[in-house]
Design a protein around this motif. Structure first.
Motif, mmCIF file in Angstrom:
data_model
loop_
_atom_site.group_PDB
_atom_site.id
_atom_site.type_symbol
_atom_site.label_atom_id
_atom_site.label_comp_id
_atom_site.label_asym_id
_atom_site.label_seq_id
_atom_site.Cartn_x
_atom_site.Cartn_y
_atom_site.Cartn_z
ATOM 1 N N LEU A 90 0.855 -1.183 0.000
ATOM 2 C CA LEU A 90 0.000 0.000 0.000
ATOM 3 C C LEU A 90 0.891 1.233 0.000
ATOM 4 N N ILE A 91 0.666 2.115 -0.965
ATOM 5 C CA ILE A 91 1.461 3.330 -1.081
ATOM 6 C C ILE A 91 0.526 4.529 -1.043
ATOM 7 N N GLY A 92 0.857 5.461 -0.195
ATOM 8 C CA GLY A 92 0.066 6.671 -0.070
ATOM 9 C C GLY A 92 0.422 7.678 -1.147
ATOM 10 N N PRO A 108 -4.421 18.932 1.078
ATOM 11 C CA PRO A 108 -4.407 18.007 -0.060
ATOM 12 C C PRO A 108 -5.203 16.744 0.247
ATOM 13 N N ARG A 109 -5.786 16.194 -0.771
ATOM 14 C CA ARG A 109 -6.549 14.958 -0.616
ATOM 15 C C ARG A 109 -5.597 13.779 -0.689
ATOM 16 N N HIS A 110 -5.926 12.728 0.034
ATOM 17 C CA HIS A 110 -5.076 11.536 0.103
ATOM 18 C C HIS A 110 -5.789 10.337 -0.497
ATOM 19 N N ALA A 111 -4.988 9.372 -0.896
ATOM 20 C CA ALA A 111 -5.504 8.093 -1.382
ATOM 21 C C ALA A 111 -4.412 7.048 -1.199
ATOM 22 N N THR A 112 -4.771 5.803 -1.403
ATOM 23 C CA THR A 112 -3.826 4.694 -1.278
ATOM 24 C C THR A 112 -3.903 3.835 -2.527
ATOM 25 N N ALA A 113 -2.749 3.574 -3.103
ATOM 26 C CA ALA A 113 -2.655 2.672 -4.253
ATOM 27 C C ALA A 113 -2.345 1.274 -3.732
ATOM 28 N N LEU A 114 -3.048 0.268 -4.275
ATOM 29 C CA LEU A 114 -2.849 -1.120 -3.847
ATOM 30 C C LEU A 114 -2.165 -1.923 -4.945
ATOM 31 N N PHE A 115 -1.153 -2.665 -4.533
ATOM 32 C CA PHE A 115 -0.455 -3.587 -5.417
ATOM 33 C C PHE A 115 -0.545 -4.959 -4.780
ATOM 34 N N GLY A 120 3.930 -15.300 -7.475
ATOM 35 C CA GLY A 120 5.319 -14.884 -7.616
ATOM 36 C C GLY A 120 5.542 -13.589 -8.362
ATOM 37 N N ARG A 121 4.466 -12.829 -8.624
ATOM 38 C CA ARG A 121 4.581 -11.570 -9.379
ATOM 39 C C ARG A 121 3.740 -10.487 -8.726
ATOM 40 N N TRP A 122 4.147 -9.246 -8.925
ATOM 41 C CA TRP A 122 3.365 -8.099 -8.472
ATOM 42 C C TRP A 122 2.407 -7.683 -9.572
ATOM 43 N N PHE A 123 1.188 -7.333 -9.188
ATOM 44 C CA PHE A 123 0.171 -6.883 -10.125
ATOM 45 C C PHE A 123 -0.292 -5.484 -9.736
ATOM 46 N N ALA A 124 -0.394 -4.636 -10.739
ATOM 47 C CA ALA A 124 -0.878 -3.270 -10.560
ATOM 48 C C ALA A 124 -2.109 -3.125 -11.445
#
Length: 155
Positions: A90-92, A108-115, A120-124
């Motif tokens: 999770l990245i802000g 500023p408005r905030h959000a969180t990106a989920l990966f 065995g792999r990262w998905f975005a």
């Protein structure tokens, strides 16, 4: 007679041993999995962020443009999905207020990106949590559990 006792006791002991060792073995395997996944994420982070923006832009082009202007934070919060047991990064991000937007709250408005790490792999895939910082997302969402990171040996 003694053979019949061993036929009953031995399987019971094996089942008890399995029940006792199952959780520590799973935790050890998950720890090794987390270390490998973290290393991969660090190596691929820039590419994953670009992939995230591309996926988000396909779903919602206006939201994709807004996210392209966002400021990505350096910190990564590691969590696990309680249902699937998959590791999440999770990245802000925060968005600067638009000069054309009249808002009583200039913060500023905030959000969180989920990966998501699977097979065995990262998905975005453009998954996001609007108006939440990563730590708030883990605290408020029952589906996420924080991943406790142990210091690495040799570092």
């Amino acid at each position: 007679m003694i053979q019949f006792i061993w036929v009953g006791i031995l399987p019971a002991c094996l089942v008890a041993l399995f029940l006792i060792l199952r959780r520590p073995a799973r935790q050890f395997a998950e720890e090794m999995h987390v270390d490998h996944a973290r290393d991969l994420f660090r190596q691929q982070r820039e590419w994953l962020e670009a992939r995230f923006l591309t996926a988000l832009g396909k779903v919602d082009p206006i939201e994709g443009l807004r996210w392209e202007e966002a400021h990505w934070h350096d910190e990564v919060l590691w969590a696990r999905d309680r249902q699937t047991r998959r590791l999440l990064a999770l990245i802000g991000v925060h968005f600067e207020a638009s000069p054309f937007e009249v808002s009583p709250d200039p913060a500023p408005r905030h959000a969180t990106a989920l990966f998501e790490f699977r097979k065995g792999r990262w998905f975005a895939e453009g998954k996001r949590l609007d108006e939440l910082r990563p730590d708030e997302a883990v605290r408020r969402n029952q589906r996420f559990e924080p991943v406790v990171l142990h210091p690495r040996r040799g570092f």
